[in-house]
Design a protein around this motif. Structure first.
Motif, PDB file in Angstrom:
ATOM      1  N   PHE A   1      -3.082   6.591  -1.657  1.00  0.00           N
ATOM      2  CA  PHE A   1      -4.148   5.696  -1.214  1.00  0.00           C
ATOM      3  C   PHE A   1      -4.324   4.498  -2.142  1.00  0.00           C
ATOM      4  O   PHE A   1      -5.281   3.756  -2.013  1.00  0.00           O
ATOM      5  CB  PHE A   1      -5.478   6.434  -1.046  1.00  0.00           C
ATOM      6  CG  PHE A   1      -5.805   7.416  -2.133  1.00  0.00           C
ATOM      7  CD1 PHE A   1      -6.266   7.001  -3.349  1.00  0.00           C
ATOM      8  CD2 PHE A   1      -5.640   8.780  -1.910  1.00  0.00           C
ATOM      9  CE1 PHE A   1      -6.576   7.892  -4.336  1.00  0.00           C
ATOM     10  CE2 PHE A   1      -5.956   9.689  -2.900  1.00  0.00           C
ATOM     11  CZ  PHE A   1      -6.420   9.251  -4.121  1.00  0.00           C
TER      12      PHE A   1
ATOM     13  N   ASP B   1      -7.322   1.964  -1.344  1.00  0.00           N
ATOM     14  CA  ASP B   1      -7.510   1.613   0.053  1.00  0.00           C
ATOM     15  C   ASP B   1      -8.331   2.722   0.696  1.00  0.00           C
ATOM     16  O   ASP B   1      -7.846   3.836   0.884  1.00  0.00           O
ATOM     17  CB  ASP B   1      -6.154   1.467   0.733  1.00  0.00           C
ATOM     18  CG  ASP B   1      -6.261   0.882   2.122  1.00  0.00           C
ATOM     19  OD1 ASP B   1      -7.402   0.667   2.591  1.00  0.00           O
ATOM     20  OD2 ASP B   1      -5.215   0.647   2.737  1.00  0.00           O
ATOM     21  N   SER B   2      -9.586   2.441   1.023  1.00  0.00           N
ATOM     22  CA  SER B   2     -10.484   3.478   1.530  1.00  0.00           C
ATOM     23  C   SER B   2     -10.027   4.045   2.869  1.00  0.00           C
ATOM     24  O   SER B   2     -10.368   5.174   3.212  1.00  0.00           O
ATOM     25  CB  SER B   2     -11.909   2.943   1.641  1.00  0.00           C
ATOM     26  OG  SER B   2     -11.951   1.870   2.559  1.00  0.00           O
ATOM     27  N   LYS B   3      -9.229   3.305   3.623  1.00  0.00           N
ATOM     28  CA  LYS B   3      -8.733   3.814   4.900  1.00  0.00           C
ATOM     29  C   LYS B   3      -7.704   4.911   4.698  1.00  0.00           C
ATOM     30  O   LYS B   3      -7.457   5.707   5.596  1.00  0.00           O
ATOM     31  CB  LYS B   3      -8.109   2.678   5.717  1.00  0.00           C
ATOM     32  CG  LYS B   3      -9.096   1.632   6.151  1.00  0.00           C
ATOM     33  CD  LYS B   3      -8.402   0.525   6.910  1.00  0.00           C
ATOM     34  CE  LYS B   3      -9.376  -0.578   7.264  1.00  0.00           C
ATOM     35  NZ  LYS B   3      -8.707  -1.702   7.921  1.00  0.00           N
ATOM     36  N   LYS B   4      -7.080   4.955   3.533  1.00  0.00           N
ATOM     37  CA  LYS B   4      -6.020   5.927   3.259  1.00  0.00           C
ATOM     38  C   LYS B   4      -6.509   7.129   2.460  1.00  0.00           C
ATOM     39  O   LYS B   4      -5.700   7.938   2.015  1.00  0.00           O
ATOM     40  CB  LYS B   4      -4.892   5.252   2.475  1.00  0.00           C
ATOM     41  CG  LYS B   4      -4.341   4.020   3.111  1.00  0.00           C
ATOM     42  CD  LYS B   4      -3.370   4.367   4.180  1.00  0.00           C
ATOM     43  CE  LYS B   4      -2.741   3.077   4.710  1.00  0.00           C
ATOM     44  NZ  LYS B   4      -2.161   3.236   5.987  1.00  0.00           N
TER      45      LYS B   4
ATOM     46  N   ASP C   1      -5.143  10.642   3.224  1.00  0.00           N
ATOM     47  CA  ASP C   1      -3.706  10.882   3.133  1.00  0.00           C
ATOM     48  C   ASP C   1      -3.447  12.151   2.330  1.00  0.00           C
ATOM     49  O   ASP C   1      -3.893  12.284   1.189  1.00  0.00           O
ATOM     50  CB  ASP C   1      -3.025   9.681   2.479  1.00  0.00           C
ATOM     51  CG  ASP C   1      -1.507   9.764   2.517  1.00  0.00           C
ATOM     52  OD1 ASP C   1      -0.975  10.746   3.078  1.00  0.00           O
ATOM     53  OD2 ASP C   1      -0.859   8.838   1.995  1.00  0.00           O
TER      54      ASP C   1
ATOM     55  N   SER D   1       0.833  -1.210   0.000  1.00  0.00           N
ATOM     56  CA  SER D   1       0.000   0.000   0.000  1.00  0.00           C
ATOM     57  C   SER D   1       0.862   1.252   0.000  1.00  0.00           C
ATOM     58  O   SER D   1       2.084   1.193  -0.018  1.00  0.00           O
ATOM     59  CB  SER D   1      -0.940  -0.013   1.193  1.00  0.00           C
ATOM     60  OG  SER D   1      -0.203  -0.065   2.386  1.00  0.00           O
ATOM     61  N   LYS D   2       0.182   2.407   0.029  1.00  0.00           N
ATOM     62  CA  LYS D   2       0.786   3.739   0.042  1.00  0.00           C
ATOM     63  C   LYS D   2       1.514   4.056  -1.263  1.00  0.00           C
ATOM     64  O   LYS D   2       2.649   4.516  -1.262  1.00  0.00           O
ATOM     65  CB  LYS D   2       1.731   3.910   1.234  1.00  0.00           C
ATOM     66  CG  LYS D   2       1.039   3.899   2.574  1.00  0.00           C
ATOM     67  CD  LYS D   2       1.994   4.260   3.676  1.00  0.00           C
ATOM     68  CE  LYS D   2       1.285   4.341   4.991  1.00  0.00           C
ATOM     69  NZ  LYS D   2       2.188   4.697   6.081  1.00  0.00           N
TER      70      LYS D   2
END
Length: 130
Positions: free
Chosen positions: A87, A76-79, A82, A67-68
């Motif tokens: 994301f 990635d919905s959690k990111k 950022d 990721s990242k």
């Protein structure tokens, strides 16, 4: 040997503080060591076969999620918050240890006698060695 625990010593809640847990540890029977060795010697070919199979599973490449990234093949919905807009994630094959679990359930009911009991003992020795 008997060991007694109280609810307080195990970090139980206030409702369970007065509960007593008694553990009975049987004496070690050295005759069982010889029985274990006998089972191991009898099924050593099976144990080696299972060991090589598990080794192949553990060495297999599994999908790894990295990721990242600034671009990739999924978001990635959690990111999404950022500030650097990293994301994205991508999946690649890697050499990580695959997810695997083994559960051994010991049945102590009255139906476990004779051949069933012997099969369970042999299976547990093989599983322990593998």
């Amino acid at each position: 040997m008997k060991v007694e625990h109280s609810g307080n010593s195990l970090g139980a809640s206030a409702v369970h503080k007065d509960i007593k847990i008694n553990e009975n540890h049987p004496k070690i029977n050295l005759n069982l060591r010889q029985a274990y060795k006998n089972i191991y010697n009898q099924y050593q070919l099976n144990i080696n076969s299972y060991n090589s199979r598990f080794l192949q599973i553990l060495k297999a490449q599994v999908p790894v999620r990295e990721s990242k990234f600034l671009f990739g093949n999924g978001i990635d919905s959690k990111k999404l918050g950022d500030v650097n807009r990293r994301f994205w994630f991508r999946k690649q094959l890697g050499n990580e240890i695959p997810d695997m679990s083994v559960l051994l359930l010991i049945d102590g009911s009255s139906s476990m006698w004779g051949a069933r009991r012997n099969s369970a003992m042999i299976s547990s020795v093989i599983l322990h060695e593998v």
